[in-house]
Write a protein that holds these residues in place. Structure first.
Motif, PDB file in Angstrom:
ATOM      1  N   LYS A   1       0.811  -1.214   0.000  1.00 17.72           N
ATOM      2  CA  LYS A   1       0.000   0.000   0.000  1.00 17.72           C
ATOM      3  C   LYS A   1       0.848   1.269   0.000  1.00 17.72           C
ATOM      4  CE  LYS A   1      -3.865  -2.196   2.435  1.00 17.72           C
ATOM      5  NZ  LYS A   1      -4.647  -2.252   3.704  1.00 17.72           N
ATOM      6  N   THR A   2       2.105   1.162   0.440  1.00 17.00           N
ATOM      7  CA  THR A   2       2.970   2.352   0.493  1.00 17.00           C
ATOM      8  C   THR A   2       3.668   2.624  -0.830  1.00 17.00           C
ATOM      9  OG1 THR A   2       4.935   1.100   1.218  1.00 17.00           O
ATOM     10  CG2 THR A   2       3.410   1.869   2.924  1.00 17.00           C
ATOM     11  N   ILE A   3       3.593   1.695  -1.785  1.00 19.26           N
ATOM     12  CA  ILE A   3       4.320   1.843  -3.052  1.00 19.26           C
ATOM     13  C   ILE A   3       3.425   2.568  -4.055  1.00 19.26           C
ATOM     14  CG2 ILE A   3       5.471   0.611  -4.924  1.00 19.26           C
ATOM     15  CD1 ILE A   3       6.016  -1.656  -2.956  1.00 19.26           C
ATOM     16  N   ARG A   4       3.917   3.667  -4.580  1.00 16.34           N
ATOM     17  CA  ARG A   4       3.147   4.494  -5.513  1.00 16.34           C
ATOM     18  C   ARG A   4       3.920   4.647  -6.825  1.00 16.34           C
ATOM     19  NH1 ARG A   4       0.083   3.558  -2.123  1.00 16.34           N
ATOM     20  NH2 ARG A   4      -1.220   4.938  -0.847  1.00 16.34           N
ATOM     21  N   GLY A   5       3.195   5.101  -7.847  1.00 19.41           N
ATOM     22  CA  GLY A   5       3.854   5.478  -9.091  1.00 19.41           C
ATOM     23  C   GLY A   5       4.026   4.360 -10.092  1.00 19.41           C
ATOM     24  N   VAL A   6       3.413   3.208  -9.873  1.00 16.86           N
ATOM     25  CA  VAL A   6       3.524   2.106 -10.829  1.00 16.86           C
ATOM     26  C   VAL A   6       2.472   2.294 -11.919  1.00 16.86           C
ATOM     27  CG1 VAL A   6       3.433  -0.406 -11.106  1.00 16.86           C
ATOM     28  CG2 VAL A   6       4.371   0.591  -9.020  1.00 16.86           C
TER      29      VAL A   6
END
Length: 474
Positions: A227-232
């Motif tokens: 949930k903390t990973i963004r920008g994909v």
């Protein structure tokens, strides 16, 4: 526009500058503070450097820190005539920017200077945004829009300088946008790799792990990190999420199947252990100490092999089984204690017999000694068993008495040939008696008593054979 009332008004050939999107708007000094008193223009204040720190990895459009003058000196870049006409100097020459009718010329010059300072502030903010790498495309659009207003702006100041700075912003925006795209692509690649690694780990857990608690906790940690990973990229992100979700569902199904099978095994173990409890309770009153103890050992081994029942049921069943087992073994121990006490009494009785018969003198009174020996042996057998640790000592003392009588008989036999056969016959009779005792003991299941009688019969047989042999040799 000319003055129509006592309020201060200024005219301009064009509308006021359009605010830059995202820039902090600063109210016009003419509106906030009103006309400045004083007969002449303000003194220019020393410029204050405004250093803007660029974001890590962002392109810097200027080789030097951005310097934003706090207040410009409009007298260097224009004038206000006595009739109120305001002029500004540019590289193309002077042009009229408006008319001032609300005060003296110095106040008018300061007014148009402040309007220039507002635009200069907006330019500085755009430079700062570009240096910080903040949306170069929007920064370029704002700079372009602001540059288009400068040729008609109602301001007095270094318009050519602002034009140059805006042009630099526009030129560097493309470079900054390309760099921002490169950074965005790099970040997207890194974040995609992170999610791919998490998805692969989840798939490995789903396929291999049997540490259900640890693996379940790890999958929750992966979800939190996910949930903390963004920008994909959206499509890639959806595909990776489907991989992760599929792995998590597979793990949950496998874990659910494991615990369902475990529940079935525990239910089966419960049924099995209930049967073992019934058997144990049936055996608890048995007095077949050796046989039942062996059966209890088998039941305990079967209990351990049955596996665990549901926890609460398993504990209750074990209490039942152990209670039945304890009843039997407590009774056996009590019986053993009574038996040990009885054996001690038997040992004491045999000691008393020995003390009485050890005083016999077979050399003087052989017949009496022989009769006493038979009496001793009969009473000895009738008394019964003694403690295991006392057997050797007591039997040795009995054998000593028997040997004394036997030696005396042998001596008399050697002295009296006519009686030799009679004695031999007596020995044979004694053999027959012991063999009869052995047969009875064997029939009664008293194996040790039978063995003991046979041993005595053997001894008497040897004496009979010796007596007969001595007679035959004479």
């Amino acid at each position: 526009m000319t003055e129509n009332s006592g309020n201060e008004k200024a005219t301009q050939p064009e509308s006021a500058p359009t605010p830059v999107p995202g820039a902090a708007a600063r109210p016009s000094p003419a509106t906030v503070a009103g006309p400045r008193p004083g007969p002449g223009p303000r003194k220019p204040e020393a410029p204050k450097p405004h250093a803007v720190k660029a974001a890590p990895g962002a392109a810097t459009p200027h080789p030097h820190p951005v310097v934003v003058p706090a207040v410009s000196d409009p007298s260097q870049w224009g004038r206000v005539d006595e009739d109120g006409t305001a002029w500004v100097k540019t590289i193309e020459g002077e042009r009229v920017v408006g008319s001032w009718q609300a005060g003296d010329t110095a106040e008018g010059l300061a007014h148009f200077g402040r309007r220039f300072d507002d635009i200069a502030t907006e330019v500085a903010l755009l430079e700062a945004r570009l240096a910080a790498g903040t949306d170069a495309r929007k920064t370029k659009a704002a700079a372009t829009a602001l540059a288009e207003t400068l040729p008609t702006a109602a301001v007095i100041g270094d318009i050519d300088g602002l034009t140059t700075r805006l042009q630099a912003i526009i030129e560097h925006s493309d470079e900054a946008a390309a760099h921002a795209k490169e950074e965005k692509d790099r970040s997207r690649h890194e974040q995609t790799e992170r999610k791919e690694a998490l998805a692969a780990e989840a798939e490995q857990i789903a396929a291999e792990s049997t540490q259900w608690k640890v693996a379940g906790d790890r999958l929750r940690e992966i979800l939190d990190e996910w949930k903390t990973i963004r920008g994909v990229d959206r499509k890639v992100d959806d595909a990776l999420w489907r991989r992760f979700s599929k792995a998590r569902e597979a793990f949950n199904r496998r874990r659910g199947a494991h615990f369902a099978e475990l529940d079935r095994e525990r239910a089966s173990a419960k049924t099995h252990k209930e049967g073992l409890c019934v058997r144990a309770e049936e055996l608890s009153s048995s007095t077949d100490w050796a046989g039942t103890a062996a059966v209890f050992r088998d039941l305990l081994a079967e209990w351990k092999a049955a596996g665990r029942a549901p926890r609460e049921a398993d504990e209750q069943l074990w209490k039942r089984f152990k209670a039945a087992q304890d009843v039997f073994f407590a009774a056996r121990n009590s019986a053993a204690s009574e038996r040990d006490a009885e054996f001690e009494d038997n040992a004491t009785a045999k000691e008393e017999l020995l003390l009485h018969y050890e005083r016999l003198d077979p050399e003087t009174h052989l017949d009496a000694a022989r009769a006493s020996l038979r009496d001793l042996q009969e009473k000895w057998d009738a008394i019964g068993k003694v403690p295991r640790e006392r057997i050797h000592d007591l039997e040795a003392r009995l054998r000593a008495v028997e040997k004394r009588v036997r030696d005396a008989v042998d001596a008399q036999w050697r002295r009296s040939d006519p009686e030799a056969m009679a004695r031999a016959a007596q020995f044979r009779e004694r053999v027959a008696q012991f063999e009869e005792q052995a047969a009875k003991a064997q029939a009664a299941g008293k194996t040790r008593d039978a063995e003991k009688a046979l041993e005595q019969a053997k001894q008497w047989r040897e004496w009979a054979e010796a007596a007969e042999g001595a007679v035959s040799q004479r």
